[in-house]
Design an enzyme around this catalytic site. Structure first.
Site, short mmCIF file in Angstrom:
data_model
loop_
_atom_site.label_atom_id
_atom_site.label_comp_id
_atom_site.label_asym_id
_atom_site.label_seq_id
_atom_site.Cartn_x
_atom_site.Cartn_y
_atom_site.Cartn_z
N SER A 158 0.87 -1.18 0.00
CA SER A 158 0.00 0.00 0.00
C SER A 158 0.91 1.23 0.00
O SER A 158 2.07 1.14 0.41
CB SER A 158 -0.85 -0.01 1.27
N TYR A 171 -2.25 -0.94 10.09
CA TYR A 171 -2.36 -1.22 8.66
C TYR A 171 -1.07 -0.79 7.95
O TYR A 171 -0.45 -1.57 7.21
CB TYR A 171 -3.57 -0.48 8.07
N1 LIG Z 1 -8.83 -0.96 -2.02
C1 LIG Z 1 -7.79 -0.16 -1.95
O1 LIG Z 1 -7.89 1.05 -2.23
C2 LIG Z 1 -6.44 -0.71 -1.54
C3 LIG Z 1 -5.34 0.17 -1.58
C4 LIG Z 1 -4.10 -0.32 -1.21
C5 LIG Z 1 -3.95 -1.64 -0.80
N2 LIG Z 1 -5.04 -2.47 -0.78
C6 LIG Z 1 -4.83 -3.85 -0.37
O2 LIG Z 1 -5.40 -4.73 -1.32
C7 LIG Z 1 -5.81 -5.94 -0.70
C8 LIG Z 1 -7.26 -6.21 -1.06
O3 LIG Z 1 -8.03 -5.16 -0.54
P1 LIG Z 1 -9.53 -4.88 -1.00
O4 LIG Z 1 -9.66 -3.42 -1.10
O5 LIG Z 1 -9.89 -5.75 -2.11
O6 LIG Z 1 -10.30 -5.31 0.34
P2 LIG Z 1 -11.73 -6.00 0.58
O7 LIG Z 1 -12.65 -5.70 -0.54
O8 LIG Z 1 -12.07 -5.66 1.97
O9 LIG Z 1 -11.37 -7.55 0.47
C9 LIG Z 1 -10.49 -8.14 1.40
C10 LIG Z 1 -10.55 -9.63 1.28
O10 LIG Z 1 -9.72 -10.18 2.33
C11 LIG Z 1 -10.46 -11.16 3.02
N3 LIG Z 1 -10.11 -11.27 4.44
C12 LIG Z 1 -10.18 -10.31 5.39
N4 LIG Z 1 -9.89 -10.82 6.59
C13 LIG Z 1 -9.65 -12.15 6.39
C14 LIG Z 1 -9.34 -13.22 7.25
N5 LIG Z 1 -9.24 -13.06 8.58
N6 LIG Z 1 -9.15 -14.45 6.72
C15 LIG Z 1 -9.29 -14.65 5.39
N7 LIG Z 1 -9.61 -13.68 4.53
C16 LIG Z 1 -9.79 -12.44 5.03
C17 LIG Z 1 -11.91 -10.70 2.92
O11 LIG Z 1 -12.72 -11.80 3.21
P3 LIG Z 1 -14.32 -11.63 3.45
O12 LIG Z 1 -14.89 -11.72 2.09
O13 LIG Z 1 -14.67 -12.76 4.31
O14 LIG Z 1 -14.50 -10.29 4.10
C18 LIG Z 1 -11.97 -10.18 1.50
O15 LIG Z 1 -12.22 -11.22 0.59
C19 LIG Z 1 -5.56 -5.75 0.79
O16 LIG Z 1 -4.33 -6.35 1.14
C20 LIG Z 1 -5.48 -4.25 0.94
O17 LIG Z 1 -4.71 -3.87 2.05
C21 LIG Z 1 -6.29 -2.02 -1.13
#
Ligand SMILES: NC(=O)c1ccc[n+]([C@@H]2O[C@H](COP(=O)([O-])OP(=O)(O)OC[C@H]3O[C@@H](n4cnc5c(N)ncnc54)[C@H](OP(=O)(O)O)[C@@H]3O)[C@@H](O)[C@H]2O)c1
Length: 251
Positions: A158, A171
């Site tokens: 990130s 985070y």
């Molecule tokens: N979106 C952004 O702007 C952004 C920016 C920078 C970095 N990121 C990174 O990109 C990655 C994906 O983020 P996203 O935005 O797609 O997030 P998201 O939509 O919240 O999806 C996160 C996924 O991780 C799973 N997860 C969370 N806790 C878990 C656990 N205890 N065990 C197993 N699975 C778990 C969730 O499962 P559930 O379906 O059960 O909730 C969900 O499928 C993350 O590492 C995040 O830090 C995102």
């Protein structure tokens, strides 16, 4: 290839044919899009995540697209211990004997609060899901990755994992740790193994996590997870052979 070229990468349709790729957090957001993109390019995908109904929905989408039938592996990374990770490895070993790709994508946001007010239990959970789980899973799967002809491990970083920012707490610290883990591992493996290890920073993306971090933001101004897939495909496929120890921006 420069980062800009990777962002414009056009993956050949058969890029990941016959590859076995595990995606964590595959039920939603970026992980869901990556699992579907990898399967659409021929990969047999292992969908690992917490909420079975979401993993099943992704499974159905992949089958509807005529992708290779995926495998669902439910695992709560906040609670999983070493035997659970070994079980993942044993199941893959028995079925495939190797692993071509591993996308560490699952993550949680934790609290947006000053360090002085940060709840220790939330801190531990964020570090467990975002960083420790990636270490434990990589450690368990390394023999299978090394058994592949070549393999790609992608960690998810990130912007706040490269430069800390107020109120991003565990985070941000977990993402600094993730960048560090990827650097150490890639350095260890670069001379002795065909496993390459890189980080992706997705950048602001239209997902539930982003909406939780910025509730007042208009999500339609953000890129969708699907728009980030060129970099995720590039790093997973053969066109990034030899690329290791890099941290790429997906946008
Ligand atoms: N979106 C952004 O702007 C952004 C920016 C920078 C970095 N990121 C990174 O990109 C990655 C994906 O983020 P996203 O935005 O797609 O997030 P998201 O939509 O919240 O999806 C996160 C996924 O991780 C799973 N997860 C969370 N806790 C878990 C656990 N205890 N065990 C197993 N699975 C778990 C969730 O499962 P559930 O379906 O059960 O909730 C969900 O499928 C993350 O590492 C995040 O830090 C995102």
């Amino acid at each position: 290839m420069s980062t800009t070229d990777a962002q414009r990468y056009q993956a050949p349709p058969e890029l990941l044919k016959d590859k076995v790729i595990l995606v964590t957090g595959a039920g939603d957001g970026i992980g869901r899009a990556a699992a579907i993109a990898y399967a659409s390019h021929g990969a047999q995908v292992i969908l690992l995540g917490r909420t079975v109904a979401r993993l099943e929905a992704v499974y159905d989408e992949i089958v509807a697209l005529d992708g290779p039938e995926p495998i669902i592996h439910p695992l709560d990374l906040a609670k999983a211990g070493e035997p659970d990770y070994q079980q993942v490895a044993d199941a893959l070993d028995e079925q495939f004997g190797h692993l071509d790709g591993l996308l560490h994508n699952a993550g949680i946001l934790g609290q947006r609060t000053p360090i002085g007010k940060y709840h220790p239990a939330v801190w531990q959970e964020v570090m467990q899901v975002n960083l420790n789980a990636a270490f434990l899973l990589t450690r368990a799967l390394l023999p299978l990755l090394e058994a592949a002809e070549t393999a790609s491990v992608i960690f998810t970083s990130s912007g706040v994992g490269r430069r800390g920012r107020a109120y991003w707490g565990a985070y941000a610290v977990s993402k600094f740790g993730t960048e560090g883990l990827a650097q150490v591992l890639s350095h260890e493996l670069e001379e002795i193994s065909k496993v390459r290890v890189n980080c992706v920073n997705p950048g602001a993306t239209r997902t539930n996590m982003r909406a939780a971090a910025y509730p007042a933001e208009d999500p339609t101004i953000l890129k969708t997870p699907e728009q980030l897939m060129p970099v995720y495909l590039y790093l997973m496929g053969r066109d990034s052979a030899g690329v290791t120890g890099q941290s790429l921006d997906a946008q």
